[in-house]
Design a protein around this motif. Structure first.
Motif, short mmCIF file in Angstrom:
data_model
loop_
_atom_site.label_atom_id
_atom_site.label_comp_id
_atom_site.label_asym_id
_atom_site.label_seq_id
_atom_site.Cartn_x
_atom_site.Cartn_y
_atom_site.Cartn_z
N ALA A 180 22.41 25.95 -4.00
CA ALA A 180 23.33 25.01 -4.65
C ALA A 180 24.09 24.18 -3.63
CB ALA A 180 24.31 25.77 -5.53
N ARG A 181 24.29 24.71 -2.42
CA ARG A 181 25.03 23.97 -1.40
C ARG A 181 24.25 22.78 -0.86
NH1 ARG A 181 26.46 29.41 1.84
NH2 ARG A 181 24.55 29.98 0.72
N ALA A 182 22.97 22.71 -1.15
CA ALA A 182 22.17 21.55 -0.74
C ALA A 182 22.34 20.38 -1.70
CB ALA A 182 20.70 21.94 -0.67
N TRP A 183 23.11 20.57 -2.77
CA TRP A 183 23.22 19.55 -3.81
C TRP A 183 24.66 19.07 -3.97
CZ3 TRP A 183 18.88 17.55 -5.96
CH2 TRP A 183 17.70 18.24 -5.66
N ASP A 184 24.78 17.81 -4.32
CA ASP A 184 26.08 17.19 -4.58
C ASP A 184 26.67 17.76 -5.87
OD1 ASP A 184 28.16 15.34 -4.08
OD2 ASP A 184 27.27 13.90 -5.46
N GLY A 185 27.91 17.40 -6.14
CA GLY A 185 28.57 17.89 -7.35
C GLY A 185 27.90 17.48 -8.63
N ASP A 186 27.11 16.39 -8.60
CA ASP A 186 26.44 15.96 -9.83
C ASP A 186 25.16 16.75 -10.10
OD1 ASP A 186 24.59 14.98 -8.01
OD2 ASP A 186 24.86 12.87 -8.54
N ARG A 187 24.75 17.59 -9.14
CA ARG A 187 23.56 18.45 -9.27
C ARG A 187 22.27 17.66 -9.43
NH1 ARG A 187 25.80 23.35 -13.27
NH2 ARG A 187 27.84 23.57 -12.29
N LEU A 188 22.32 16.39 -9.16
CA LEU A 188 21.14 15.53 -9.26
C LEU A 188 20.76 14.93 -7.92
CD1 LEU A 188 22.07 13.61 -12.54
CD2 LEU A 188 20.31 15.37 -12.30
N HIS A 189 21.72 14.89 -6.98
CA HIS A 189 21.49 14.31 -5.66
C HIS A 189 21.87 15.32 -4.58
CE1 HIS A 189 22.17 10.74 -8.31
NE2 HIS A 189 21.08 10.33 -7.66
N LEU A 190 21.27 15.17 -3.43
CA LEU A 190 21.53 16.09 -2.33
C LEU A 190 22.94 15.90 -1.76
CD1 LEU A 190 18.16 15.77 -0.38
CD2 LEU A 190 18.90 17.72 -1.77
#
Length: 268
Positions: A180-190
């Protein structure tokens, strides 16, 4: 210094190095989720450009980024590929089709046919075309139910790469971006760290000497309670999921009226 025998065969591809690089694609390549100190987007392609420039101690490296968020494959082909070919760079990265696959009712086989035509065109004008697979979305909310379509498209992309002798940025096998830490808060972008790991893998694929290992494990975090997870899910749905769905229902894109952030081959 990271070194992986799976990628040493591609060191010959780097040869004397790439003197110029143009990135083509959508939000993934534009760098959404990875803001720089001044608020402008960085992203994996910009980070890869730095790695490429570092391989040319004499200087002279030039880089363009033509990617615009939200764009579909046909839009990328119509708007960005002519410019990429006109620039005549040594290397083009081509990551496209992901937004098409996310559309309801889309056919990954049909998208792949159009994608192959674009790769055939690019490879006839550019020395090296780096193409990218999709991510494994089994741990990504909203997108996990599309995993079968993404896997089908990814299989096509790998086959196309074989037919046109293209190096492959295989994101499906990059396990560290499933955290999950590889993803931005929107969970759609890195996130910035996710973009960094993708850039390192891209450099690895191109046979560059890279400063770190993209597969390096993340630090272990303490477990989170179910209430905290549930609260985060509710906030995410309100702030990101609802607007994302709304844009698709309206037929609009976050990239409408935006231009490429770096349309010319310029020195870093």
């Amino acid at each position: 210094m990271a070194d992986d025998s799976r990628y040493t065969a591609d060191r010959d591809r780097a040869g004397t190095g790439f003197g110029s690089y143009a990135a083509v694609g959508d939000s993934f390549t534009e760098g959404v989720g990875d803001p720089g100190p001044d608020g402008s987007l960085v992203g994996w392609a910009d980070r890869l450009a730095v790695l490429l420039a570092d391989q040319r101690p004499g200087g002279g490296f030039r880089y363009a980024n033509l990617a615009v968020r939200g764009k579909l494959l046909d839009q990328i082909v119509a708007d960005q590929l002519p410019r990429a070919k006109a620039l005549s760079p040594d290397l083009v990265s081509f990551a496209a089709g992901g937004n098409d696959i996310l559309r309801p009712g889309s056919d990954p086989d049909a998208v792949a046919e159009r994608y192959e035509r674009a790769v055939a065109d690019l490879t006839s004008h550019v020395g090296t075309v780096l193409i990218s697979t999709g991510f494994d979305t089994r741990h990504v909310p909203v997108l996990r139910h599309l995993r079968g379509k993404i896997a089908t498209y990814t299989a096509h992309v790998r086959s196309i790469a074989d037919r046109y002798d293209c190096p492959v940025l295989d994101l499906w096998s990059l396990r560290t971006v499933q955290d999950a830490r590889a993803w931005d808060g929107d969970r759609l972008h890195l996130s910035p760290e996710g973009h960094t790991r993708v850039a390192l893998r891209a450099g690895q694929v191109l046979g560059l000497d890279i400063p770190d290992d993209p597969d390096q494990p993340w630090p272990v975090l303490p477990p989170r309670g179910s209430l905290a997870v549930r609260r985060d899910d509710i906030l995410w749905a309100r702030e990101y999921l609802a607007p994302w769905i709304g844009r698709r229902l309206r037929g609009t894109s976050s990239g409408d009226h935006l231009a490429a952030k770096r349309p010319d081959l310029l020195p870093l």
